[in-house]
Motif scaffolding. Structure first.
Motif, short mmCIF file in Angstrom:
data_model
loop_
_atom_site.label_atom_id
_atom_site.label_comp_id
_atom_site.label_asym_id
_atom_site.label_seq_id
_atom_site.Cartn_x
_atom_site.Cartn_y
_atom_site.Cartn_z
N SER A 173 -12.88 -3.87 5.48
CA SER A 173 -12.01 -4.84 4.81
C SER A 173 -10.60 -4.85 5.40
O SER A 173 -9.80 -5.74 5.09
N LYS A 174 -10.32 -3.89 6.27
CA LYS A 174 -9.01 -3.83 6.92
C LYS A 174 -8.73 -5.10 7.72
O LYS A 174 -7.58 -5.52 7.88
N LYS A 175 -9.78 -5.74 8.21
CA LYS A 175 -9.60 -6.93 9.05
C LYS A 175 -8.97 -8.10 8.29
O LYS A 175 -8.46 -9.04 8.91
N TYR A 176 -9.01 -8.05 6.97
CA TYR A 176 -8.45 -9.13 6.18
C TYR A 176 -6.96 -8.92 5.87
O TYR A 176 -6.31 -9.80 5.30
N ALA A 177 -6.42 -7.77 6.24
CA ALA A 177 -5.04 -7.44 5.87
C ALA A 177 -4.02 -8.24 6.67
O ALA A 177 -4.19 -8.46 7.88
N ASP A 178 -2.96 -8.66 6.00
CA ASP A 178 -1.81 -9.25 6.68
C ASP A 178 -0.90 -8.14 7.22
O ASP A 178 -0.20 -8.34 8.21
N LEU A 179 -0.91 -7.01 6.51
CA LEU A 179 -0.04 -5.89 6.87
C LEU A 179 -0.81 -4.59 6.70
O LEU A 179 -1.39 -4.34 5.64
N ILE A 180 -0.83 -3.77 7.75
CA ILE A 180 -1.46 -2.44 7.70
C ILE A 180 -0.35 -1.40 7.70
O ILE A 180 0.51 -1.40 8.58
N ILE A 181 -0.39 -0.52 6.70
CA ILE A 181 0.63 0.53 6.57
C ILE A 181 -0.03 1.89 6.80
O ILE A 181 -0.72 2.40 5.92
N PRO A 182 0.13 2.48 7.99
CA PRO A 182 -0.43 3.81 8.24
C PRO A 182 0.30 4.88 7.42
O PRO A 182 1.50 4.79 7.19
N GLU A 183 -0.44 5.86 6.95
CA GLU A 183 0.10 7.04 6.26
C GLU A 183 0.77 6.72 4.92
O GLU A 183 1.54 7.52 4.39
N GLY A 184 0.46 5.60 4.36
CA GLY A 184 0.84 5.29 2.98
C GLY A 184 2.31 5.46 2.65
O GLY A 184 3.19 4.93 3.31
N GLY A 185 2.57 6.26 1.60
CA GLY A 185 3.91 6.42 1.08
C GLY A 185 4.87 7.08 2.03
O GLY A 185 6.10 7.05 1.81
N HIS A 186 4.38 7.70 3.10
CA HIS A 186 5.27 8.33 4.08
C HIS A 186 5.79 7.34 5.10
O HIS A 186 6.68 7.67 5.89
N ASN A 187 5.26 6.13 5.09
CA ASN A 187 5.67 5.12 6.07
C ASN A 187 6.78 4.26 5.46
O ASN A 187 6.54 3.20 4.89
N GLU A 188 8.00 4.71 5.60
CA GLU A 188 9.13 4.02 4.99
C GLU A 188 9.35 2.64 5.62
O GLU A 188 9.75 1.70 4.93
N VAL A 189 9.09 2.51 6.92
CA VAL A 189 9.28 1.23 7.59
C VAL A 189 8.31 0.19 7.02
O VAL A 189 8.68 -0.95 6.72
#
Length: 211
Positions: A173-189
């Motif tokens: 289902s990742k292919k449907y994402a507009d935005l992928i955030i690696p490492e969740g809450g640790h990814n401040e950017v």
């Protein structure tokens, strides 16, 4: 109303991302909805039967009810989300969560991007991508501390359903994402980018180009 969907595997940091965005935007501006509350009601099943349910399969969720509630919110009407009891493996009979209409709704859950009718309601689709070993360790801690599970039951469930269902349904289902955030809450950017996109909607009126 802008609807943001945040998906990802168990323990990926979906809730942390959602909470971080809500904290920065202000809780008065956002309605938070957890797909976990929409596990199907199993009050008619015995405990033995409930234990046989595959809770890591999309069919374990009542997405029709979730969609109905999102449509009510879009019309400016409140909804009452069920509360799922993870000890009894069914919904609470005495408790619900009042969902108030707002300018923004964040829907967080394993299969938020998998289910097509649900996905079509989302204006921004986010996938939180975290390494499997990190997700497993987080799940062990959560299930032992919050849901009263034994390490043996967590181990059995991970091998029997969690891992294969992730590979079959969640990861694709990742292919449907507009935005992928690696490492969740640790990814401040990544979190800041999601906040900026959302603030653009808040300050720019009802028109929204994403979806």
């Amino acid at each position: 109303m802008l609807i943001i969907g945040i998906a990802g595997g168990t323990g990926s940091g979906k809730t942390t991302v959602a909470r971080s965005v809500i904290e920065q935007l202000g809780s008065d501006k956002v309605t938070f909805i957890s797909q976990d509350n929409y596990y199907k009601d199993q009050a008619d099943l015995t405990m033995e039967e409930r234990l046989l349910t595959n809770y890591d399969h999309p069919f374990a969720f009542d997405n029709e009810l979730l969609i109905e509630h999102l449509q009510l919110l879009k019309k400016g009407l409140p909804a009452h989300a069920p509360v799922y009891n993870f000890t009894d493996y069914t919904r609470s009979t005495s408790e619900t969560v009042l969902l108030q209409p707002n300018r923004i709704a964040i829907v967080e859950g394993l299969f938020v991007l998998y289910d097509e009718p649900l996905r079509k309601l989302l204006d921004i689709k986010v996938f939180v991508d975290t390494d499997a070993d990190v997700r497993l360790l987080r799940r062990v801690l959560r299930d032992m501390e919050e849901r009263g599970r034994s390490i043996h039951s967590i181990y059995q469930q991970y091998l029997a359903t969690v891992k294969p269902m992730h590979e079959a349904f969640i990861e694709p289902s990742k292919k449907y994402a507009d935005l992928i955030i690696p490492e969740g809450g640790h990814n401040e950017v990544g979190i800041q980018l999601l906040r900026i996109l959302t603030e653009k909607y808040l300050t720019g009126g009802e028109e929204w180009p994403v979806g």
